[in-house]
Each structure stands twice: as structure tokens, then as C-alpha cells.
Design a protein around this motif. Structure first.
Motif: not given
Lengths: 256, 256
Positions: B59-62, B76-82, B88-93
Motif C-alpha cells: 500500500v502506498e497511500v493511506v 480526527a485524533q490520528l490527524r491531530k497526532d500526525l 505530510h499528508g496530501i489533501r484530498g488523498v
DNA sequence: GCGTGTGAAACGATTCACAGCA
DNA sequence: TGCTGTGAATCGTTTCACACGC
């Protein structure tokens, strides 16, 4: 996470509290059923253990300050925690050790001995099967289960290992409601599913994987690799830190 | 945090580091040293493990939703943590698995292999010495120490057991800064004191006792009996509850 | 006086909700 | 369109500070 019903039985809350409303503390003066805050629940066994120690050394009364220091929390926190079980301290004096011990033990379910099954008897599982800290705290291993033919039939601590295919039979026979999962990560979920179907409602999970269980089933995960990684994080920070002068780094306490 | 309060020796001080100076492997001048919230630190290893799994399956993107579900937290918690590690995420992806893996690994100190000493090789200690979850997560057991003459000289997993009286020598030689304490409860504090004097600044404590250590030393406690008692508490509540109508009680997730 | 019990304040963590961007 | 990143709101936990009773 409540949303995302993607997978089958995720669940999480429900916080059923509602219903008949009467549930808050002080439901009845006597005996248990208290809805303690989760963080308090985690600390209670620590207090209980210390009380047992004090009791054994003949101490009859202990103050929140003394007990708090022994277990590494603040006196205020200890008092708040204990206050959830009702008022049992004597102002100006402290707590009666044996009374508190009894009260706390009843609340935590130490009143009787819980039968426990261990699934997976690799190195870790065998160590757990013989772990004295379980029996000394009111748990009795009643079933050891593993799929490995080389292990089935052998004994650990006087208890024979049963084949995984007999899981249903042995759990039913022994009445275990608490299970310790010490299988490889990739087997854990399948075993957990079978356990839940059998009526097991508490699982202590040593496999490095997140279990998905239906509501009403309690899972606690102990991931040893994770613990070391947390320490590694702190180590790394320390080594990066150029000995900052006024730094006064805090020590992480237990918490689980 | 810092339960300090009235405690005697605890906390205090600025990093004993002194003496032997920098022990931890390179200080990797580059990259962070981010001060993550404690609860986030605890979850990071879980994310990291799942990322390794995803990576291995190609898997390359999650997305935060997918990853969050796999590890049992809210998106939400995961995003806040990261977000604490920067964007480092790509919006919409979603997140690039290998990039995130690298970033997170660096932050958690998985960049290099940490040498670890185990003190106490009873059932539990021996199980830990061979525990694959340690090596697979970047830790290498480099010293096994026990006072029992019957054990000294024997090997566990190819590593010989050293006598406790040689603790100082072996720790110095191997450069271990992380120690796993699997001794009986009543020996733990004394051993911890010696370890700290040797420059060990992280301890994973399996003994059912609270360790008092100077500031700058990180301790994590894993008390297996305590874990079962927490489950017993929940079991008890369930059994007392007369199947309240729509009750759907909560499942405890991690803890910390 | 001393230490418990507890409201109230402070703090921290989680969840919500939406703006912003690929 | 879909998902990230994040302020703002919410929720839970810890700490403070003091009234109360031995």
C-alpha cells in the motif's frame, strides 16, 4: 470513531448510562457497582497492593500523604480517587488500612477468585502461566490453550495444555470469563472472535495488534515492543537535547 | 503531571547526563526532537507498526480514516497526532505510507538500534529475552543479568547470563541505556539505583513496585497483575448489572 | 493542629466542524 | 470531490485551596 461503520463490529461507545438513570455514585450505601473514572480504575490496583503491604507490616492507619508517596501520586489525587468510593477516612488522622483494603478490594472485584484462560503458550504465554503476580492477586489459571501439537498434553505449572480446537469445550467447562491472549499477532483476532462467542467478556491482549470486539467486551492491550519504543523516543530526545541549562525534565510515571 | 508533590528525592535536577556524557548513539543533529504530547507518544508506535504492515503489503497511500480504523482511534485524533510532526499528508488523498513511515520512525528513535539490558531472568525475563517483538522493532538485547548462580553462564537466545555483581561492567561494556527490570519487586529499587548510577536513563519496569528515580530518568511500568485487576473490575460491574435494558457498555481502548 | 473531602480553577486531551487545497 | 490541517468547543483529569471534623 463512532462513524465509519465500515467494518463489522467496531463499536466503541454507547455509553449506555441512560436507561434508568439511577446509576451515579451512591447507588447504595453498601457494596459495589460504582462507576469510577477510568483513570481512577487504573490506579486502584496500585493502591490496593500498597495497602496489602502496609497491612502485612502491621500498619493500621495511613494518611493520604504517606500512601500517595508510596505509590507515586499526589495526595490530592489519591484523596479524590478514594472519595469515589465514599468517605472512609478519618479527618485529622488518615485511613484505616484494613477497612480501606476491604472496601477497595470489594470494589475492584478481588472478593472472589477469577478463573482465567491463557491462549498461546509460546515463551510469553508460558511465563504468564506461571506468573505469581496473577495468583497472588486473586486470579487462577484454569485453562492453557495452544495449537502446537508439541505442546499439547505437556504441563505448565501443573496445568495441562489443551489443543486450540478444544477451546470451546475447555472454556465452557472451566467457566473462564477472562482470557489472556498471547498468540502471534496474526492469530489474535480469530481467537478473540471465538472467545467472545463463548461468552468471554474481558481480554488481556499481548499480541501486537488491535482487536475489534463487540460492545460489552473489555480489552486491555499490553504491547511490550510499544513500551520500549516509547522509552526510545524519550532517550532520543535526551540525546538530542544539548544539555539545556535550566531543563528540568519530567519523569514519566507509569500510567498505562 | 510530575506527581512531585511531597516526594523526597524524585524529580529535581537537571539531567544527570553529566559523567559519561552522551551515551545514546549519535545525536543525529538533523531532524526534530519534537515535544509531543504524552498521549500522542503512546500512540505513535501503534501507527508506526500499522504503517510497516501497510508498506509490506504494497500500500502506498493511506487516508486518516483507513489508518485510524486499523489502529482503533478516531480519524480526527490520528490527524491531530500526525499534525504534530508537521504536514505530510496530501489533501484530498491521504498520506504517503513510506514517507510517513520514515518521518515517524525518525521521530520515535527507530532510526537506529538501541542496546537493551535485561535484569532478572526468571520466567518473565527469559521470555522477554527471546521476545521477537523487541528485535523486530529496533531493539537488541545485549546483556542479561541475574544473581542466581544456577542461571549465570547459561544462555538465552544465544546470549549468556551475567552475574548481578558484574552489572556495572557489563552495562558499561555494552553501552546499554535502556534496561528492562524483571526482578522480584523487593529487589527492583536497589537494581534501579545501580542502573541509574551507571547512566541508564530509561527503565521498563515489570516489577510490581513503584520506582523512585531522579529527574531525567524515564520509567514505564508494566504491571501484569494490575492489568488483570482492571479487567476484574469491569467484569464485576458487568455481572452486577442486571442486564440493564439497552446497556451497551464501553470497551476500554488503550490506556496509555 | 492535622488531614480528609470537595467544590472550583487549571490544565490537557479529544472531538467537532469547516476552511483550504490537491 | 475528498481528505487534510486546525481553530474552537467539549469533555475529562488533575491540582488548588479551604471548609469541616476528629
Amino acid at each position: 470513531m463512532s462513524p465509519t461503520g465500515t467494518r463489522p463490529s467496531s463499536v466503541r461507545d454507547g455509553r449506555g448510562t441512560g436507561g434508568t438513570g439511577m446509576r451515579g455514585p451512591h447507588r447504595t450505601a453498601m457494596s459495589a457497582g460504582l462507576d469510577l473514572p477510568p483513570t481512577t480504575v487504573v490506579r486502584m490496583p496500585v493502591y490496593l497492593r500498597e495497602l496489602n503491604l502496609l497491612s502485612r507490616s502491621g500498619v493500621e492507619v495511613v494518611s493520604s500523604g504517606a500512601l500517595a508517596e508510596a505509590v507515586g501520586v499526589s495526595p490530592a489525587q489519591l484523596r479524590k480517587d478514594l472519595s469515589h468510593l465514599g468517605s472512609h477516612g478519618i479527618r485529622g488522622v488518615g485511613y484505616d488500612v484494613s477497612r480501606l483494603q476491604t472496601q477497595l478490594g470489594r470494589e475492584m472485584g478481588s472478593a472472589h477468585e477469577w478463573p482465567v484462560a491463557i491462549i498461546g503458550l509460546g515463551n510469553l504465554g508460558r511465563a504468564l502461566a506461571g506468573y505469581s503476580g496473577f495468583s497472588s492477586r486473586g486470579f487462577r489459571m484454569v485453562a492453557l490453550v495452544d495449537p502446537n501439537p508439541a505442546l499439547v498434553g505437556t504441563q505448565v505449572n501443573g496445568l495441562p495444555i489443551t489443543d486450540l480446537s478444544d477451546l470451546e469445550a475447555i472454556v465452557a467447562r472451566t467457566g473462564a470469563v477472562i482470557a489472556v491472549l498471547a498468540t502471534p499477532a496474526d492469530a489474535a483476532q480469530a481467537v478473540a472472535d471465538r472467545l467472545v462467542r463463548l461468552g468471554v467478556t474481558s481480554i488481556l491482549n499481548f499480541a501486537a495488534t488491535v482487536l475489534t470486539v463487540p460492545g460489552g467486551v473489555t480489552v486491555r492491550k499490553v504491547d511490550l515492543g510499544q513500551e520500549l519504543q516509547i522509552l526510545a523516543y524519550h532517550e532520543q530526545r535526551k540525546s538530542e537535547e544539548p544539555a539545556s541549562s535550566s531543563a528540568l525534565l519530567v519523569t514519566a510515571r507509569g500510567d498505562a
